[in-house]
Design an enzyme around this catalytic site. Structure first.
Site, short mmCIF file in Angstrom:
data_model
loop_
_atom_site.label_atom_id
_atom_site.label_comp_id
_atom_site.label_asym_id
_atom_site.label_seq_id
_atom_site.Cartn_x
_atom_site.Cartn_y
_atom_site.Cartn_z
N GLU A 36 0.78 -1.24 0.00
CA GLU A 36 0.00 0.00 0.00
C GLU A 36 0.81 1.28 0.00
O GLU A 36 0.46 2.22 -0.70
CB GLU A 36 -0.92 0.00 1.23
CG GLU A 36 -1.96 1.08 1.24
CD GLU A 36 -3.00 0.88 2.32
OE1 GLU A 36 -4.00 1.61 2.32
OE2 GLU A 36 -2.79 -0.01 3.18
N HIS A 459 24.75 31.81 22.21
CA HIS A 459 23.78 32.75 22.77
C HIS A 459 23.38 33.77 21.69
O HIS A 459 24.23 34.24 20.94
CB HIS A 459 24.42 33.50 23.94
CG HIS A 459 23.55 34.59 24.50
ND1 HIS A 459 22.50 34.34 25.34
CD2 HIS A 459 23.59 35.94 24.31
CE1 HIS A 459 21.92 35.49 25.66
NE2 HIS A 459 22.57 36.47 25.05
#
Length: 480
Positions: A36, A459
């Site tokens: 399928e 950061h």
């Protein structure tokens, strides 16, 4: 000769198609059988299309709250569920087509139909797989069809299907599995979800964001039962703030169907009952392995708890027959299946391969907020006798999270006090499914707290919450 292969793989999901590619890379003549879906449930009816739906819901959420970001939208914001579903199906088709391309690129034969193993490989010859014609879906271009095929090694990668509870069987109209939940013809005004695992919570999050009234029923006292209790409790508060209702320690005992709604009788575990009426019910109470009609029991392949028993490298008790992915047992995750497939084929080739360490396989739930984890929960670590250090860091202390408007989250890390070994990491918040791999890499490299403490995190990023959680476990947290 045509029809003769070194490796035949039954099932073209993440485990099957990845195993097929690895097999071809190692020089095996390879075929993959499916009835399928190229890409399996994951690409067609699971991981991928649900993420497309959830992305639409995420954008819709932001559109409903433009003022939070200093923006204004004139007029009414609405959702076209038909267009949302169409986009999701398009994403799946694109990836399924990609799998077909990969099969062709790697010279892997695709056989279209329903397979059964007629004979196991023996020292005297290959095993035999018969393939019957399927009516489920059109075959990919160039696929082979029904017939008899032989293989020196046969790998079962047939996946799993939704579990059905007696008396509450899905009917595709009022009682849905994830299949129907992904392609609604209209948006239900109310929804009852049975089960608060990843599937249940993802659909609860999607439908609530899209405007439905949602109630989730969970048999156990904690939602998201496999997650750390603290993370699950944090997530529950966020979900409840969004309007999702939870009934824990409860179960649906009876469902009565109306013309366009269901009425469920729910026991609370303390002798009390209540009824809830909703337009639709989603059954998300787990999955079962697809072991039926494959000829496994006839060949003596050992089955345990509804899945195929293996040695960790895909080998069953019958030489020449292997199993990988969901059909080989939990955790039933696409990434686990992929790695099992590669290791199984490496072992067939005779290369060094070790079983997956299931304690280092991450789990992700793509609700809002997201949830991700790897390793031991705090409770499990204590049960196993570890003397532990626990670190926590909230998103509210992270600059990037605040800038994103996503300051509700938590990172939790668990270490062995004696050795500094990272035992587990658990996260809830924005984009944590993209962050968890950092802790997975650390665990696989046997990184201790010292290396993590001295690692430089960029950061401003959400990843800094991971660093701060480690620092917190050792009394060095900076930003709280």
């Amino acid at each position: 000769m045509a029809g003769e292969y070194d490796v035949i793989i039954i099932g073209a999901g993440p485990g099957g198609y990845v195993a097929a590619i690895r097999s071809a890379q190692l020089g095996f003549k390879t075929a993959v059988v499916d009835r399928e879906h190229l890409g399996g449930i994951c690409l067609n009816w699971g991981c991928i299309p649900t993420k497309a739906l959830l992305r639409s819901a995420e954008i819709f959420h932001y559109m409903q709250h433009p003022g939070d970001y200093g923006l204004k939208i004139e007029g009414t914001v609405s959702a076209d569920i038909g267009a949302v579903v169409k986009r999701s199906r398009g994403v799946s088709r694109r990836l399924a087509d990609g799998v077909a391309f990969l099969m062709k690129k790697n010279k892997i034969d695709v056989i279209w139909g329903e397979a059964a193993i007629e004979a196991a490989p023996t020292g005297g010859g290959p095993g035999k797989v018969t393939v019957k014609e399927t009516k489920r879906a059109e075959p990919p271009k160039g696929a082979l069809g029904a017939g008899s095929y032989s293989g020196k090694h046969i790998v079962v990668a047939t996946g799993a299907r939704p579990r059905a509870l007696p008396g509450i069987e899905p009917d595709k109209k009022l009682i849905w599995t994830y299949y129907e939940a992904m392609v609604p013809e209209k948006m239900p005004k109310s929804l009852l979800v049975m089960g608060s695992g990843a599937i249940g919570i993802e659909f609860a999050s999607f439908y609530r964001t899209m405007g439905a009234e949602v109630t989730v029923v969970e048999l156990l006292p904690q939602i998201l039962p496999v997650e750390d209790a603290e993370i699950a409790a944090f997530a529950r508060k966020r979900f409840e703030k969004q309007g999702i209702k939870f009934l824990t320690g409860a179960k649906v005992t009876k469902v009565e169907k109306g013309s366009d709604q269901v009425t469920a009788t729910i026991e609370d575990g303390k002798g009390g009952t209540q009824t809830i009426t909703a337009e639709r019910l989603i059954s998300a109470v787990g999955v079962v392995g697809n072991i039926d009609n494959l000829g496994l029991e006839k060949l003596g392949v050992k089955i345990e708890r509804g899945v195929v028993a293996t040695d960790g490298l895909g080998r069953t008790n019958v030489p020449g027959i292997y199993a990988i992915g969901d059909v080989a047992g939990p955790p039933m995750l696409a990434h686990k299946a992929e790695h099992e497939g590669e290791r199984c084929v490496d072992a067939i080739k005779g290369l060094h391969a070790e079983p997956l360490d299931k304690g280092k396989i991450p789990g992700c739930t793509y609700c809002h907020p997201q949830i991700a984890s790897v390793g031991l929960t705090e409770a499990k670590a204590k049960e196993q006798g570890y003397d532990i250090r626990v670190g926590r860091f909230p998103f509210v202390g992270n600059g990037k999270a605040i800038a994103l408007g996503e300051d509700q989250g938590l990172v939790k890390t668990i270490f062995d006090r004696k050795t500094g070994q990272l035992l587990g990491a658990h996260m809830v918040g924005a984009e944590v499914t993209e962050l968890i791999q950092g802790f997975v890499v650390a665990m696989n490299l046997e990184t201790t707290e010292e290396e993590l403490i001295h690692t430089v995190f960029p950061h401003p990023t959400l990843s800094e919450t991971m660093h701060e959680s480690v620092l917190d476990a050792y009394g060095r947290v900076i930003h709280t």
